[in-house]
Enzyme design. Structure first.
Site, mmCIF file in Angstrom:
data_model
loop_
_atom_site.group_PDB
_atom_site.id
_atom_site.type_symbol
_atom_site.label_atom_id
_atom_site.label_comp_id
_atom_site.label_asym_id
_atom_site.label_seq_id
_atom_site.Cartn_x
_atom_site.Cartn_y
_atom_site.Cartn_z
ATOM 1 N N CYS A 136 19.903 33.244 50.261
ATOM 2 C CA CYS A 136 19.883 34.291 49.298
ATOM 3 C C CYS A 136 18.412 34.358 48.924
ATOM 4 O O CYS A 136 17.917 35.681 48.744
ATOM 5 C CB CYS A 136 20.762 33.743 47.926
ATOM 6 S SG CYS A 136 22.335 33.451 48.255
ATOM 7 N N TYR A 140 15.869 37.409 51.588
ATOM 8 C CA TYR A 140 15.305 38.410 50.800
ATOM 9 C C TYR A 140 13.749 38.443 50.913
ATOM 10 O O TYR A 140 12.973 39.391 51.076
ATOM 11 C CB TYR A 140 15.600 38.525 49.171
ATOM 12 C CG TYR A 140 16.978 39.440 49.162
ATOM 13 C CD1 TYR A 140 16.767 40.695 48.649
ATOM 14 C CD2 TYR A 140 18.242 39.217 49.652
ATOM 15 C CE1 TYR A 140 17.838 41.356 48.274
ATOM 16 C CE2 TYR A 140 19.422 40.082 49.655
ATOM 17 C CZ TYR A 140 18.901 41.312 48.668
ATOM 18 O OH TYR A 140 20.136 42.111 48.659
ATOM 19 N N TYR A 164 10.830 42.623 46.317
ATOM 20 C CA TYR A 164 11.059 41.675 47.077
ATOM 21 C C TYR A 164 9.802 41.059 48.282
ATOM 22 O O TYR A 164 9.931 39.825 48.646
ATOM 23 C CB TYR A 164 12.334 41.678 47.802
ATOM 24 C CG TYR A 164 13.391 41.752 47.018
ATOM 25 C CD1 TYR A 164 14.266 40.590 46.288
ATOM 26 C CD2 TYR A 164 14.025 43.023 46.534
ATOM 27 C CE1 TYR A 164 15.227 40.541 45.237
ATOM 28 C CE2 TYR A 164 15.142 43.211 45.811
ATOM 29 C CZ TYR A 164 15.458 42.185 45.052
ATOM 30 O OH TYR A 164 16.492 42.070 44.134
ATOM 31 N N GLU A 204 24.918 38.053 53.749
ATOM 32 C CA GLU A 204 23.868 38.912 53.410
ATOM 33 C C GLU A 204 23.636 39.962 54.253
ATOM 34 O O GLU A 204 23.607 40.891 54.082
ATOM 35 C CB GLU A 204 22.477 38.010 53.575
ATOM 36 C CG GLU A 204 22.027 37.162 52.400
ATOM 37 C CD GLU A 204 21.812 37.609 51.183
ATOM 38 O OE1 GLU A 204 21.436 38.897 51.116
ATOM 39 O OE2 GLU A 204 21.855 36.938 49.982
#
Length: 220
Positions: A136, A140, A164, A204
């Site tokens: 996670c 990203y 990000y 994801e």
């Protein structure tokens, strides 16, 4: 001796490669992504992020030392304050607030991902929980870093990319990877950690794909 992060990346790299070429992400950078697809993503993020924060808090509860407890407790708070705040601002760009977002139900992928992540972090041992969370952060961070090289002609998409790809999020990801490298675990724990990492990496990809398809429930 190689760092554990390098071993973990080997098992998720194939998924990451598929993420980078997904039309949702290529559309972010060239500006061609339909706004309705991005709106779907933002609405589903509004459903997902509270459970993500719960998963981080569950990891804090399982952490083996005070420093790790503080780290994940702080990151759960950051998710609520910073990432959830970003989603609230992105919703506002579509003329929505969180109450409006809640009128659209969490989709199948959002429910599946949230459920898997919270269950892994709440019921698994610390290594399993960390394995579930690492993709996670790391995917990203890597996606943001790559997309930042090109940014986007669309200011809304560029804003997301800069969040990000920026230094703050990269630093947050690096802290978790340092913790991963410092784990002393058995072969069985290592296997379970990597299994969790592969699964959340797949989720994801699925999350972006669901937004691209504007996934909804097929019945009811």
């Amino acid at each position: 001796m190689s760092r554990f992060r390098e071993e973990l990346w080997q098992v998720v790299a194939g998924v990451y490669d598929q993420i980078l070429v997904h039309p949702f992400l290529t559309g972010l950078t060239d500006g061609s992504l339909p706004r309705e697809a991005f709106r779907h993503y933002v609405v589903q993020e509004a459903h997902f992020l509270p459970d993500y924060a719960r998963a981080q808090a569950a990891v804090a509860a399982r952490a083996p030392d005070a420093a790790s407890v503080r780290r994940f407790s702080a990151q759960a708070a950051r998710t609520v304050e910073v990432e959830h705040g970003l989603v609230a601002e992105l919703l506002a760009a579509f003329g929505l607030d969180e109450a409006d977002a809640r009128k659209t139900p969490a989709g199948p992928t959002t429910v599946g991902y949230s459920s898997y992540l919270v269950r892994s972090c709440a019921l698994g041992a610390f290594p399993e929980a960390l394995g579930a969370l690492v993709p996670c952060y790391w995917i990203y961070a890597r996606v943001g870093e790559r997309l930042l090289e090109r940014s986007s002609p669309d200011p809304l998409y560029a804003w997301w990319i800069e969040t990000y790809g920026g230094a703050d999020y990269q630093e947050t990801s690096a802290e978790v990877l340092d913790l991963l490298d410092g784990l002393a675990i058995s072969p069985d724990e290592r296997e379970r950690l990597l299994e969790r990492a592969v699964m959340t990496a797949r989720y994801e990809w699925l999350f972006w794909d669901a937004a691209w398809r504007r996934e909804g429930w097929p019945c009811g």
